[in-house]
Design a protein around this motif. Structure first.
Motif, short mmCIF file in Angstrom:
data_model
loop_
_atom_site.label_atom_id
_atom_site.label_comp_id
_atom_site.label_asym_id
_atom_site.label_seq_id
_atom_site.Cartn_x
_atom_site.Cartn_y
_atom_site.Cartn_z
N PHE A 102 4.49 63.33 31.19
CA PHE A 102 3.81 62.75 32.35
C PHE A 102 3.57 61.25 32.23
N TRP A 103 3.47 60.73 31.01
CA TRP A 103 3.19 59.31 30.80
C TRP A 103 4.21 58.70 29.85
N PRO A 104 4.39 57.38 29.88
CA PRO A 104 5.30 56.73 28.92
C PRO A 104 4.85 56.99 27.49
N VAL A 105 5.81 57.04 26.59
CA VAL A 105 5.50 57.32 25.19
C VAL A 105 4.53 56.29 24.62
N SER A 106 4.74 55.03 24.97
CA SER A 106 3.87 53.98 24.44
C SER A 106 2.42 54.22 24.87
N THR A 107 2.23 54.67 26.11
CA THR A 107 0.88 54.98 26.59
C THR A 107 0.29 56.18 25.85
N VAL A 108 1.11 57.20 25.64
CA VAL A 108 0.64 58.41 24.96
C VAL A 108 0.20 58.09 23.53
N VAL A 109 1.03 57.36 22.79
CA VAL A 109 0.69 57.06 21.40
C VAL A 109 -0.54 56.16 21.33
N GLY A 110 -0.63 55.18 22.22
CA GLY A 110 -1.84 54.35 22.26
C GLY A 110 -3.07 55.17 22.58
N GLY A 111 -2.95 56.11 23.53
CA GLY A 111 -4.07 56.98 23.86
C GLY A 111 -4.46 57.87 22.70
N VAL A 112 -3.46 58.34 21.96
CA VAL A 112 -3.73 59.13 20.76
C VAL A 112 -4.53 58.31 19.76
N GLY A 113 -4.17 57.03 19.61
CA GLY A 113 -4.90 56.16 18.70
C GLY A 113 -6.36 56.01 19.08
N VAL A 114 -6.63 55.86 20.38
CA VAL A 114 -8.00 55.69 20.85
C VAL A 114 -8.79 56.99 20.74
N LEU A 115 -8.22 58.07 21.31
CA LEU A 115 -8.92 59.36 21.30
C LEU A 115 -9.11 59.85 19.86
N GLY A 116 -8.08 59.69 19.02
CA GLY A 116 -8.18 60.13 17.64
C GLY A 116 -9.24 59.36 16.88
N THR A 117 -9.34 58.06 17.13
CA THR A 117 -10.35 57.25 16.45
C THR A 117 -11.76 57.70 16.84
#
Length: 424
Positions: A384-399
């Motif tokens: 649903f979203w660009p990979v760059s957005t997904v990985v960045g979101g993972v970084g924020v949510l994971g933190t």
């Protein structure tokens, strides 16, 4: 099972903090650990070869990408079942016996896979059987490691060495497996897997000392589930387990989406390998440095900062920097995995000895399962979203999740110290 005889090693080799060597050399100074280490490397080689060979074999027999991928994914799915319903095996039976029998079961499964008459359904079922046995083997080995090396700094270094071997297998194992299949048929490669499991069983049988079972009575599954409940009901142990599980759940996203990210930014397939290798290289470097250069006290001090902030480098993805910066971010995120050295010590200190085998099995099963979940969720989000957005979101949510867990671990530190004082 008949009673096992004592090995030629008449008395246990007790680990000492003043063992010859420094850093990792102190762990290798313990004879039993050298046998465990060699057996681990051999069985890991067998697992890597079988994963590649089985995936290729299923595709050759069916022509189905789905079934071929399923043959690989089945290495993750049964971990949860084996780790919960069979975890009691690690405490109920003598550890050496459990380790040897697990290797022999895996060797038998590999032998059946190698038979020309074995159909695809049976191949997938045998793959499940190996995966169900794996958490029992890993949990028993972890608990035994605390008896071989003690539950202090040598245990931490021994665990680190086993992880380094596993990360190294990620880097070179699949490449070597691909080269092997250029010369050997997939079923022939499975014969090699059979041999590595047999060799691992032999090393563990002759190189480790017989130790009695820790505890256990009643039906196995009830005993296993009771141990799982005990582990998860203890606030301190639960917090430490989650801190061991949650960062890996998020950090797998860049590796799972490496091919999609390479396509998104328009780079060639050669870069996919670099994107997938960067994090394991960072993990190995971080572990080696923390194990060889830092004192036990220093390794404890870095646990919470690295666990809380280790995913922040992934936030670079949405800014679309040059690929060199992405590789550097992955290296740093991998190096942050050095927090596990200090956390391993905290975990083994928090778990009562009679629960240790089951706790280690639950830890292994949960770690593998949650990484599989993380890969699946990252792939679903990338639809649903660009990979760059997904990985960045993972970084924020994971933190955010990791910082909450860090706070919980801090709150339970007093309870862990009190429990240890009572056991002492």
């Amino acid at each position: 099972m008949p009673e096992e005889t004592q090995t030629a090693q008449a008395a246990p080799e007790l680990p000492r903090d003043d063992a010859r060597g420094s850093g990792y050399g102190r762990a290798f100074a313990v004879t039993e650990f050298r046998f465990v280490f060699a057996a681990h490397a051999l069985s890991l080689l067998g697992v890597v070869v079988s994963e590649i060979a089985l995936t290729v074999l299923v595709y050759e027999l069916t022509g189905s990408p789905l079934l071929s991928a399923l043959a690989f994914a089945l290495g993750f799915l049964p971990y949860l079942v084996g780790g919960t319903l069979l975890s009691g095996v690690a405490d109920r039976y003598p550890a050496r016996r459990v380790l040897v029998v697990c290797d022999l079961v895996c060797a038998g499964c590999a032998a059946l896979m190698a038979l020309p008459a074995t159909p695809v359904v049976a191949l997938l079922a045998l793959r499940c059987a190996i995966a169900a046995v794996s958490p029992v083997f890993s949990g028993t080995r972890m608990a035994t490691l605390a008896e071989i090396l003690g539950d202090g700094d040598l245990f931490v270094l021994g665990r680190s060495l086993l992880r380094i071997v596993a990360q190294s297998a990620v880097l070179v194992g699949f490449g070597l497996g691909g080269v092997l299949l250029a010369f050997v048929a997939p079923r022939g490669a499975l014969v090699i897997t059979f041999a590595t499991f047999l060799a691992s069983a032999l090393l563990l049988r002759v190189g480790t000392r017989r130790r009695p079972a820790r505890t256990g009575a009643g039906p196995l599954m009830r005993y296993s589930l009771a141990g799982t409940r005990q582990v998860l009901a203890d606030r301190r142990i639960r917090a430490l387990l989650l801190l061991l599980w949650v960062p890996p759940m998020f950090v797998v996203a860049p590796e799972a989406l490496a091919a999609a990210y390479a396509d998104e930014i328009g780079v060639g397939t050669a870069w996919i390998g670099l994107l997938m290798c960067a994090m394991p290289v960072g993990t190995i470097a971080g572990e080696l440095y923390a194990g060889a250069a830092l004192s036990p006290a220093a390794r404890s001090r870095i646990v919470l900062p690295l666990a809380g902030c280790g995913l922040l480098p992934l936030v670079a993805y949405p800014f679309r920097p040059d690929l060199g910066w992405i590789l550097l971010a992955l290296l740093v995120a991998g190096a942050a995995g050095a927090y596990t050295l200090g956390l391993d010590r905290w975990f083994v200190d928090a778990v009562p000895e009679e629960l240790r085998g089951r706790a280690m099995t639950v830890h292994t099963a949960g770690l593998m399962t949650i990484q599989g979940v993380g890969m699946a969720l990252a792939g679903a989000a990338a639809e649903f979203w660009p990979v760059s957005t997904v990985v960045g979101g993972v970084g924020v949510l994971g933190t955010v999740c990791c910082l909450l867990l860090v706070a919980e671990v801090r709150r339970t530190q007093g309870a862990g110290a009190y429990r240890k004082a009572r056991r002492g």
